[in-house]
Structures are given as structure tokens and as C-alpha cells.
Write an enzyme that holds these catalytic residues in place. Structure first.
Site, PDB file in Angstrom:
ATOM      1  CB  CYS A 168      -0.977  -0.036   1.182  1.00 44.08           C
ATOM      2  SG  CYS A 168      -2.308   1.186   1.053  1.00 44.08           S
ATOM      3  CG  HIS A 200      -3.320  -3.476   3.441  1.00 41.37           C
ATOM      4  ND1 HIS A 200      -2.406  -2.785   4.194  1.00 41.37           N
ATOM      5  CD2 HIS A 200      -3.944  -2.556   2.682  1.00 41.37           C
ATOM      6  CE1 HIS A 200      -2.465  -1.485   3.916  1.00 41.37           C
ATOM      7  NE2 HIS A 200      -3.400  -1.321   2.995  1.00 41.37           N
ATOM      8  CD  GLU A 203      -0.600  -5.195   6.041  1.00 44.67           C
ATOM      9  OE1 GLU A 203      -0.602  -5.795   4.942  1.00 44.67           O
ATOM     10  OE2 GLU A 203      -0.778  -3.965   6.128  1.00 44.67           O
TER      11      GLU A 203
END
Lengths: 226, 735
Positions: free
Chosen positions: A84, A194, A196
Site C-alpha cells: 500500500c 494488504h 498483513e
């Protein structure tokens, strides 16, 4: 294996990235002011709004001391993942091709999307298969990846489109549905979604964990470090 | 001193300009035995404003229960906190209505920033934001502009600072046309042993201001803007709206938590309404000490600011800390690493004087108690209105429409349609603990760190209000709002622990508004007592009126609940075919003040049915226990639009239909409301049958929502049509 996660003032997802890395390896935060990478084996440039992103996403962060060290590390073939805002920073720094423009909808957008792995075998996609579909959230205001036609053709020919949004799932108007790309050597990867935030089914999906576990397998890195 | 004598004081006109009344000014003069100078008058005008002194609401608020077994920090601190799984969960809701009505993007953004700082001041890391928004009818261009810009402002601040926005509600009603409501709630977590209080203590300790520069923005915000009715000259008030800088706040957040972790602070307070004046006075009052503040040491954004401007500036992203002299250097070092300005601006003193200095020059010197505690508190003069206060809204749904068409019209209406176009503008997942996002369940579920038993506990959070029902019956409606919030928590398997409220009302000096306020507080108190939970803090926003009169009485309730196991929760939609669908709760729907009544052009008035609180609470328990045991996989409370809408919403989430048969098939049974008192649940047939009080009405499955009466009447809607109606309702109004 030790992974460093860069922390700029204004980073928001650095702790989540750190926790994701810690699921597969040792992990530590790297303060933006430092000029070395503390000997880590891989680097994640995380999401957020570095330095407030008031000028243009990533435009200030690329000049931070730690980014010089990241660029040197990348040039030596070290694996770097930009997520990002981290992707935006790596594009601004010239480590990845293209630029991230304001979403075609002109609004911030947070939603779960499916992306397709186009290029397995980078240090960050070694555990993925070509065509594999991953459910990973996006959340950004400026995620519309753009490059000129010649660059896009070159990246396609070199297999440097790493992720594409699944048909119908392009959330931001990215050129050719591109969700992530890599450097010529393949060791630097950036993506808008994302991973994560997709490491635990409890919070929505565990598909993103593969990007982090991939780093243990090294991938098919080419380039100066081989 | 009489009002006539006050008239003759030279400073009285200036005092009135700043929002004080003549008798209030006379009282100040009596208390300090002289006329206040410019600095002192500026400070009094703010601390004695409605916004800071709660002078029309304080006596009423004494009715609210404020004690509870799990309460760690209550009313009087920057935010309240309850204990969950060994952690302190801090939370508070606050309004930023008038600034947002004048400049919605910055007004809403700084509203988010302000409530974040309240939670940060406790030493808690903010983990979630919720918001409650009210606008005029979306057919009005102004309302659509306010909606669009307020949502963008909320997203801008929350997204940029890395705190997930996980829930909220939006309602449109013509009464909010010129006075929108922006209420923001923040939830944070902290180590209970490290919770910060705001009391300044320790004579000789230093006063450190850190964060952003102090400028001329927001001067008079609390007195001029927040404590008076809006009017035609609101555009002129734009300079009183502050400008938010979430990047600065992010640094303030990280630095504050680091300072507390390192045990470097005695006390911490955010600078909000009334700026340094309010923060310093509150800290001194809480600690029973005096303070010397040297405004010459305050870092300024612009040259030539007067001492009174520095004292009342509402520049954002600033914190005030009390620090032992030996730790000042360490505090300044942490701030410098986070690239924040930090300055030693004063000292804790013995006694009771708030002294403002410019170097060695004393420019203000008043007793702290006079500033903070001696503002007159007013008794309200409540009187129920003799007739309805609010005009009938324009009708746009004919009474003769059949059930099917009525349902589609309700689902596609702005008040009931899917909020996804708004929620998608918020980061819902940062910090990696969002187990249930908006639209997935009735309350947001946030996982906490794994406990000693190896299980991840969680909290559930919800925010709710139902102003039209409150307009019909302030006590009953406010009680329903509390119950509805608790019902949302029950749906995800959570037990309520505490409540925060934001009381948005019109001008309390008007008898019918006073009546609304007093009775709403009574309803909230009754709800708290029934649930056995305290009010941990909150906010009052009065004078919410425009040229056409007061807003609907809008008490907004925020609630936090506890879940022993984050994995034991529910969805608000049907998840698989072939499950039993049942109703739970003493649900007694009627059309008074319902969404259907509004769509039919009926004013929000009439009798609400009395409710059996213990039966309602028993239903909440049954649902909560069923969700926790896994018996219930789908739980959805029946709220706006009634049972018909609730069933439709259950089918829309995952696109799974249902076939149900209901004993009654009237408009009231299908679309009547009875908030917080009834649930739709689904799960395996045997498990559902064992839920106390569950009445099985059908099964899940198929591509249609099929609703039949026992006498054979029925209607059917394809789920795709339900989804299309819901999805398009709000999108149509976003530019």
C-alpha cells in the site's frame, strides 16, 4: 531469517506487518531515521500515511534516511516488499515501475477483494502457484496503478506483473487490473492489497500469510545477488 | 448585585458579546471582587459556556447511574473505562455538531481527532471508532453535501491515524436540515495499572505542552459556536472551526503512549474545547492545586498573538502533561524523536490560583474553583408540548401499497438501505483485530490479545439512537435506544459492561426541550439499571436548532460488551440453507414513529406501548447464550422497518433466502417497530428449538424471501431484488 519493517512517522500498518512477519520469522521495526538496516535479511515497507502524505503519497518518505539503505539493499538483490503506502514509496523511489494515482471512484475504499497470482516464485510469492486466487483486503485512497503503454507491455513481457485483481474485482481503476508488480530482478515487490491483514481467518482471511511464508523459501531471485 | 447594577459595569457589553449573560457577569465580578481583565474574561466566557460548564444539564445528569463492578474510570475523567480480560477498555462519545454544520469536512475530522485525544489522554491506544450521523432529508442538496463531506472528513482523520472505524449509524430527518449531528465514539485499550488521570499534583512539578503549534484557529468555538443556535450568519463562523492534522495527531498518539509506558508523566490531558484554558483549569481543579502558565513559552503558529488568544485557541493535536522536574529532559527527548514541539510552559503551585503570565508579568489571576465550579447551574422548566412539535414529513409511500411493494420501498429508503457506500470509505481493519466488520453483524467485534487460557477474548461495540421514537415519548424512546444497543451486543454474544451517551437536544431554555431532555435521561437511567451497567461518561450538545425549530431529541447511546471467546459469535445474515428461523423476545410492534409512518407522511408522535423490561433482558440473555454456545449462527435485532425488513436484511448478507409463516400479517406486524425487544435467529433446528422463548417460524434456503400468513396470504421477493433495493438506496444520494 530476520525481517525488518520500516516505521515512518505516519505509518499505520507497521505493527500489523511486524506481527505477520513474526508468524514466520524474527521481525523488528526499523526507524525511518536510521541509515542502516540492522543486518536484516528482508525488508517490508508498510502501509499508512508516511509523513501525512500531504504532498503526494510516498513523495516525502522516499527521501528518508532509511530509504537510502533500502535502495542499496534492493540493488544488492535483497528482498523488499512494499504494501500500500509502501508500494507508493517504492514507486516514488524508482525501485518499482509505475505510479499510484487517486482511485477512479475518487474516494477512500476499504473492501475485501480477490487477487490472482500472476508471477509465483518471487521471494514474496514462492509459496504461491500461478493463477492462485487470494482473498486480501484493500484500503486506500490512491491505489490506481498506472504506467504508459510501453511500460505495461514491457512488464507483461518480462513477467513483472505479480498480482492482478480478479475479473470484476478491480477496486480502483488500475491499468490492466494490476494489483502488484516487481522489479526487473524480481526481488522488490509492491502491491496495494494488504497481505498483513489476511493472516488469520478470525479477522477475515489467512490467504495473505503465503506472501510472508514465501520469504523462507527465497524464490527465484535473479539479479546481482542471484 | 442586581442585573441593573451589572448593567452599569464597563465590561458588561463585552461579556455579553462573548456569550455570558449579564447576571453571570455580575456573579463573576462579585466572586473575584473586581471586573475581570481581557484574559480573564475570555477564560470565564469559555469555562462558563454551556459546552464546558453543562449549566443546563448538570443537575439532570445526576440521575444517571455512574457506578459499576467493572468500572475502572468514570465520569469526570477524559473518558470512562471498564475492565475486560485484565485490560482497561476506555470509551467515550462526543459531538461535533455545530462545527460540522458550518464546515462538514473539517468539523467531522476534528470531531474524530478530539475524541481520539480523550482516549489517548487516559493512556489508552485507540482501537476503534464509531459514529452516529444525522442529516436532513437526502433529497436536499445541502444534506447530501453534508453527508458526503462529513463522511470524507471522518475517513480522512480515522484512516490517516490508523484507527479502524468499525460501526455507526446514519439517519435522515427534515429536523436536521440546518443542524446536522456528528457524534463520534472512540474505544481504546490500556494496561489498567497505567491508566492516566488528569489531576495535576505535586507542587513544583512542571507543565509541559506538546504537539502542534498554537494558532488563532477555533477561537471562541465552545462559546460562540457550540453554545448557541445556528443561524443565517453561520458562514461567518467558519474561522471558528478548527483544521485537523491527523499526521500530527498520530505522532501525538505514539509519543503520549511512549511517555506513559516510560512512566514519565504525572498527569495528562488533551486540549479540546476552550484549549489551554479548559485543560489547565480542569487539571488544577481535579488536583486541588494552582497553576502558573507562562504564555510566552507557548510555541505559536503566528506572530503577535495576544495572551487571551493563546489561552483560548482551539488549535488541534495538543496535549498538556504534568511532569516531575527531573523527568522533563526525558519527556522533551521523546517528543523530539517524534518530531513534536514540546515546551515547559508552567508550574504546579500551592493554593488555588490560576495565574497567566507573560514572562514575569501577571496578566490573569483567578481562583481555579471560581473558573471551574462556580458557574451557576440552572434548573430547567420542563413542560410537555400540548401538541406535536414536529411537522409531518412529506409522504412518499401510499398506504394502499401492498406488503411486497412496501418492503422494497423501505429497503431502498435512505434510512434503511445498506450503509456500505459509507463504511467502505473507512479503514475497518487496521490493527488486525476486527472479527466482525460493519454489515457483517449487528455489532462490531474486536479481538483482544490471547488470554492465559489460550483463548482470544473480544469486545463488541455498538452505537444507536432512534430519535423519532424519542420524539413520541422521550423516556420510552430513550429506554428503547439503550435496549437496542444492548440487543446489538447480544446478537454477537456480548454482555454489556458500560454505556456512553451523547445527548443532542435543542435549546434547553425552552420548556418542551427541557421536558425532552429530562425524560430522555430518565429513560437512559432506567435502561442502565435494568442492564446493571453504569454510564462511564459522555457529552451533552444543546442548542441544536435551526430557523425551523429544534432537532428531534436525539440521545445517542454507545455501548461496550464483553465476549469470552472471539470465535463464538454470529452473523447478521443467513449463512446456509436448511436452518431453522425463529423469533425471540417480547416483541410488540406498532407503527407509531416508525419508518413506515414517516414514509407515509405521519409526524413522530403517538403512544409507545409499555414494555416488560425483564422479559426483554431475558430475551437478550437467551440470544447471547445461544450465540456463545454455537446454537445460534444468525442473530439480528428487529429495529427500523420491523420484522419484514429484518428478515430481508438476513437474506441479503449472503444471498440466502427463507420461507417463514407468521401468525399476524398486518402492516404493524410486518413493519411496526419495537426496538431492542425482538430478534430473528437461525441455526440448526434442534439447537434453535432449545433456545428459551424461541418461536420457530420457518427455514432458510432458496433464492427468495417468502413470507406467508397462517391464513394462506403470502408474498415473495427474489433475494437479488432485496439486495438491489438495499444496495442502491444510499448510493443514489452520494454524488
Amino acid at each position: 531469517m530476520r525481517i525488518g519493517v520500516v516505521r515512518f512517522p505516519g505509518s499505520c500498518d507497521e505493527v500489523d506487518a511486524l506481527d505477520a512477519c513474526a508468524m514466520v520469522a524474527d521481525a523488528e521495526l526499523l526507524w525511518h531515521g536510521r541509515t542502516d538496516l540492522d543486518g536484516v535479511d528482508a525488508v517490508v515497507v508498510p502501509g499508512g500515511f508516511s509523513y501525512g502524505d500531504y504532498l503526494r503519497p510516498g513523495a516525502i518518505a522516499r527521501f528518508s534516511p532509511v530509504m537510502k539503505a533500502v535502495a542499496d539493499f534492493a540493488a544488492e538483490g535483497g528482498p523488499v516488499l512494499g504494501i500500500c503506502n509502501g508500494f507508493q514509496v517504492l514507486c516514488e523511489a524508482g525501485l518499482l515501475p509505475g505510479a499510484l494515482l487517486t482511485n477512479s471512484g475518487l474516494r477512500f475504499l476499504c473492501k475485501q477483494v480477490d487477487i490472482i497470482v500472476e508471477r509465483p516464485g518471487t521471494p514474496w510469492t514462492a509459496d504461491c502457484e500461478a493463477g492462485e486466487r487470494l482473498s486480501i483486503p484493500v484500503k486506500h485512497m490512491s491505489g490506481r496503478w498506472h504506467a504508459d503503454e510501453a511500460t505495461v507491455a514491457e512488464l507483461e513481457a518480462e513477467g513483472r506483473i505479480v498480482f492482478r485483481y480478479a475479473p470484476g474485482d478491480n477496486p480502483n481503476g488500475s491499468t490492466s487490473d494490476v494489483a502488484g508488480v516487481c522489479s526487473a530482478a524480481g526481488n522488490v515487490v509492491g502491491l496495494m492489497p494488504h497481505p498483513e491483514h489476511a493472516v488469520d481467518a478470525l479477522t477475515g482471511s489467512a490467504d495473505g500469510l503465503k506472501l510472508f511464508s514465501s520469504i523462507l523459501n527465497g524464490g527465484d531471485r535473479v539479479g546481482t545477488a542471484g | 448585585m442586581s442585573e441593573q447594577q451589572a448593567e452599569s459595569l464597563p465590561g458588561v457589553d463585552r461579556a455579553v458579546e462573548l456569550g455570558l449573560t449579564k447576571p453571570e457577569y455580575a456573579r463573576i465580578v462579585e466572586l473575584i471582587a473586581r471586573e475581570p481583565n481581557e484574559v480573564e474574561l475570555a477564560m470565564f466566557s469559555l469555562l462558563w459556556s454551556e459546552h464546558c460548564a453543562y449549566k443546563h444539564s448538570k443537575k439532570v445528569l445526576r440521575r444517571l447511574p455512574t457506578e459499576g463492578d467493572r468500572l475502572l474510570m468514570g465520569v469526570g475523567e477524559n473518558a470512562g473505562a471498564v475492565e475486560v480480560a485484565g485490560l482497561a477498555v476506555a470509551f467515550k462519545v462526543e459531538s461535533h455538531n455545530h462545527p460540522s454544520a458550518v464546515e462538514p469536512f473539517q468539523g467531522a475530522a476534528t470531531g474524530v481527532g478530539g475524541i481520539l485525544r480523550d482516549v489517548i489522554a487516559l493512556g489508552a491506544r485507540p482501537i476503534a471508532m464509531l459514529n452516529s450521523l444525522r442529516f436532513g432529508h437526502p433529497s436536499s442538496p445541502r444534506s447530501r453535501w453534508l453527508l458526503d463531506r462529513a463522511v470524507a472528513g471522518i475517513g480522512h482523520y480515522g484512516n490517516s491515524i490508523g484507527v479502524a472505524t468499525v460501526g455507526g449509524e446514519i439517519h435522515f430527518d427534515p429536523s436536521y436540515e440546518s443542524n446536522c449531528l456528528i457524534n463520534a465514539m472512540c474505544v481504546g485499550i490500556a494496561d489498567p495499572d497505567r491508566l492516566m488521570r488528569c489531576a495535576a499534583t505535586g507542587v513544583g512539578n512542571r507543565v509541559i505542552l506538546f504537539g502542534a503549534l498554537t494558532g488563532r484557529d477555533g477561537i471562541g468555538g465552545a462559546s460562540v459556536l457550540a453554545s448557541a443556535e445556528l443561524g443565517d450568519d453561520d458562514a461567518d463562523k467558519r474561522p471558528t472551526v478548527q483544521i485537523g492534522d491527523p499526521f500530527a495527531e498520530k505522532k501525538v498518539l505514539e509519543a503520549s503512549l511512549e511517555l506513559i509506558d516510560a512512566d514519565l508523566l504525572v498527569a495528562l490531558q488533551d486540549l479540546g474545547a476552550a484549549g489551554l484554558t479548559s485543560s489547565a483549569s480542569e487539571m488544577a481543579a481535579q488536583g486541588g492545586v494552582g497553576l502558573d502558565i507562562d504564555v510566552a513559552n507557548v510555541p505559536l503558529r503566528e506572530q503577535g498573538m495576544e495572551p487571551f488568544e493563546i489561552m483560548v485557541s482551539e488549535s488541534q493535536e495538543r496535549m498538556l502533561a504534568i511532569v516531575e522536574p527531573s523527568k522533563v529532559a526525558a519527556v522533551l527527548e521523546v517528543c523530539e524523536r517524534w518530531e513534536l514541539l514540546a515546551s515547559d510552559i508552567g508550574e504546579v503551585t500551592e493554593g488555588d490560583r490560576m495565574r497567566i503570565l507573560v514572562g514575569d508579568n501577571v496578566v490573569g489571576d483567578i481562583p481555579v474553583t471560581t473558573l471551574v465550579d462556580d458557574c451557576p447551574l440552572y434548573d430547567l422548566a420542563p413542560a410537555p408540548p400540548e401538541h406535536g412539535l414536529y411537522p409531518a414529513p412529506p409522504a412518499d409511500l401510499p398506504e394502499e401499497a401492498d406488503h411486497r411493494d412496501t418492503l422494497i420501498a423501505l429497503l431502498s429508503g435512505a434510512n434503511i438501505a445498506s450503509r456500505r457506500p459509507v463504511f467502505q470509505q473507512y479503514d475497518q481493519i487496521v490493527q488486525a483485530r476486527t472479527v466482525r466488520r460493519p454489515d457483517e453483524a449487528d455489532a462490531a467485534v474486536l479481538a483482544l490479545p490471547v488470554g492465559e487460557n489460550g483463548i482470544r477474548p473480544a469486545i463488541a461495540v455498538s452505537i444507536d439512537g432512534n430519535a423519532r421514537r424519542v420524539a413520541a415519548n422521550p423516556e420510552g424512546g430513550a429506554l428503547e435506544a439503550v435496549l437496542e444497543c444492548a440487543a446489538n451486543l447480544a446478537c454477537v454474544g456480548a454482555e454489556p459492561l458500560g454505556l456512553t451517551n451523547c445527548l443532542n437536544f435543542g435549546n434547553p431554555e425552552k420548556p418542551h426541550v427541557a421536558w425532552q431532555l429530562i425524560n430522555s435521561v430518565e429513560g437512559i437511567a432506567v435502561g442502565c439499571e435494568a442492564l446493571g451497567i453504569p454510564v462511564v461518561g459522555g457529552n451533552v450538545s444543546l442548542y441544536n436548532e435551526g430557523p425551523d425549530g429544534p432537532i428531534l431529541p436525539t440521545p445517542v447511546i454507545g455501548m461496550v460488551g464483553e465476549m469470552p471467546d472471539a470465535t463464538k459469535t454470529s452473523s447478521s445474515g443467513f449463512l446456509t440453507d436448511g436452518q431453522a428461523v425463529a423469533l425471540v423476545g417480547p416483541f410488540s410492534p406498532n407503527l407509531v414513529s416508525s419508518e413506515l409512518a414517516a414514509r407515509r407522511g405521519q409526524a413522530p408522535q403517538g403512544e409507545l406501548p409499555s414494555l416488560d423490561i425483564s422479559a426483554v433482558i431475558a430475551a437478550h440473555h437467551a440470544v447471547r447464550d445461544g450465540v456463545r454456545s454455537g446454537a445460534i449462527q444468525t442473530a439480528h435485532d428487529i429495529s427500523e422497518g420491523g420484522l419484514g425488513v429484518a428478515l430481508a436484511e438476513c437474506t441479503a448478507v449472503a444471498g440466502i433466502g427463507c420461507d417463514v409463516t407468521l401468525p399476524e400479517f398486518t402492516d404493524a406486524a410486518l413493519f411496526g417497530e419495537s426496538p431492542g425487544q425482538g430478534f430473528v435467529i437461525a441455526g440448526d433446528a434442534a439447537a434453535i428449538a432449545a433456545i428459551p422463548g424461541a418461536r420457530v417460524v420457518g427455514t432458510t434456503g432458496g433464492g427468495n424471501l417468502v413470507v406467508s400468513a397462517e391464513d394462506g396470504a403470502s408474498f415473495s421477493v427474489p433475494v437479488a431484488e432485496v439486495q438491489a433495493a438495499r444496495d442502491g438506496g444510499l448510493t443514489a444520494y452520494l454524488p
